[in-house]
Design a protein around this motif. Sequence first.
Motif, PDB file in Angstrom:
ATOM      1  N   SER A  36      34.271  17.286  19.324  1.00 33.20           N
ATOM      2  CA  SER A  36      33.346  18.056  20.168  1.00 33.20           C
ATOM      3  C   SER A  36      33.434  19.542  19.854  1.00 33.20           C
ATOM      4  CB  SER A  36      33.658  17.814  21.649  1.00 33.20           C
ATOM      5  OG  SER A  36      33.348  16.496  22.006  1.00 33.20           O
ATOM      6  N   ALA A  37      34.639  20.034  19.647  1.00 36.06           N
ATOM      7  CA  ALA A  37      34.814  21.455  19.304  1.00 36.06           C
ATOM      8  C   ALA A  37      34.173  21.757  17.950  1.00 36.06           C
ATOM      9  CB  ALA A  37      36.295  21.824  19.292  1.00 36.06           C
ATOM     10  N   GLU A  38      34.347  20.858  16.979  1.00 32.36           N
ATOM     11  CA  GLU A  38      33.734  21.054  15.665  1.00 32.36           C
ATOM     12  C   GLU A  38      32.213  21.010  15.768  1.00 32.36           C
ATOM     13  OE1 GLU A  38      35.473  18.035  13.189  1.00 32.36           O
ATOM     14  OE2 GLU A  38      37.353  19.136  12.968  1.00 32.36           O
ATOM     15  N   GLU A  39      31.691  20.081  16.574  1.00 36.20           N
ATOM     16  CA  GLU A  39      30.240  19.986  16.760  1.00 36.20           C
ATOM     17  C   GLU A  39      29.698  21.274  17.370  1.00 36.20           C
ATOM     18  OE1 GLU A  39      27.101  16.860  18.692  1.00 36.20           O
ATOM     19  OE2 GLU A  39      28.819  17.421  19.921  1.00 36.20           O
ATOM     20  N   ALA A  40      30.386  21.795  18.363  1.00 38.64           N
ATOM     21  CA  ALA A  40      29.944  23.037  19.003  1.00 38.64           C
ATOM     22  C   ALA A  40      29.959  24.194  18.009  1.00 38.64           C
ATOM     23  CB  ALA A  40      30.828  23.348  20.209  1.00 38.64           C
ATOM     24  N   GLN A  41      30.993  24.247  17.174  1.00 37.21           N
ATOM     25  CA  GLN A  41      31.085  25.321  16.175  1.00 37.21           C
ATOM     26  C   GLN A  41      29.945  25.211  15.160  1.00 37.21           C
ATOM     27  OE1 GLN A  41      34.647  25.242  13.808  1.00 37.21           O
ATOM     28  NE2 GLN A  41      34.325  27.310  13.035  1.00 37.21           N
ATOM     29  N   LEU A  42      29.670  24.010  14.693  1.00 37.10           N
ATOM     30  CA  LEU A  42      28.584  23.818  13.733  1.00 37.10           C
ATOM     31  C   LEU A  42      27.227  24.125  14.361  1.00 37.10           C
ATOM     32  CD1 LEU A  42      29.846  20.577  11.972  1.00 37.10           C
ATOM     33  CD2 LEU A  42      29.716  22.886  10.979  1.00 37.10           C
ATOM     34  N   ASP A  44      26.684  26.236  16.792  1.00 39.34           N
ATOM     35  CA  ASP A  44      26.612  27.696  16.886  1.00 39.34           C
ATOM     36  C   ASP A  44      26.196  28.314  15.554  1.00 39.34           C
ATOM     37  OD1 ASP A  44      27.347  27.647  19.546  1.00 39.34           O
ATOM     38  OD2 ASP A  44      29.437  28.232  19.182  1.00 39.34           O
ATOM     39  N   GLN A  45      26.765  27.803  14.469  1.00 44.12           N
ATOM     40  CA  GLN A  45      26.408  28.310  13.141  1.00 44.12           C
ATOM     41  C   GLN A  45      24.940  28.025  12.832  1.00 44.12           C
ATOM     42  OE1 GLN A  45      29.160  26.538  10.401  1.00 44.12           O
ATOM     43  NE2 GLN A  45      30.869  27.811  11.055  1.00 44.12           N
ATOM     44  N   SER A  48      22.644  30.275  14.838  1.00 40.23           N
ATOM     45  CA  SER A  48      22.794  31.727  14.640  1.00 40.23           C
ATOM     46  C   SER A  48      22.102  32.228  13.377  1.00 40.23           C
ATOM     47  CB  SER A  48      24.273  32.103  14.602  1.00 40.23           C
ATOM     48  OG  SER A  48      24.885  31.610  13.437  1.00 40.23           O
ATOM     49  N   THR A  67      22.370  17.751  20.062  1.00 41.84           N
ATOM     50  CA  THR A  67      23.483  18.279  20.852  1.00 41.84           C
ATOM     51  C   THR A  67      23.166  18.414  22.338  1.00 41.84           C
ATOM     52  OG1 THR A  67      22.853  20.573  20.389  1.00 41.84           O
ATOM     53  CG2 THR A  67      24.484  19.556  18.933  1.00 41.84           C
TER      54      THR A  67
END
Length: 101
Positions: A36-42, A44-45, A48, A67
Amino acid sequence: MREFVATELCVHQARWDDMDREIGYSIAVRQEEISSAEEAQLADQLFSIDATSIAGITAKIDGLIATGEPGETSDEFPWPELRKIRSNLFQIIHQPIGHTG
């Protein structure tokens, strides 16, 4: 009584720990948190950066739906509308060259 309760808790915890190791529950929960943390980071990228093509915009809409949508058949606003926009963009991308529609 306090000693009895403490002993029972230890026995219960030991049973839980044994079953947890057997079925891998805690490991699965931790992996889900990492994913989930990796999905959120991706995500965001993805959101952005500026899209430079219709395919890029479509990718962003796909990411947004993937998402954020509570379910693939959700009929709550804005999910049907976003799915329709994604479909329209897909149709435009895959039109035969020279087709005007």
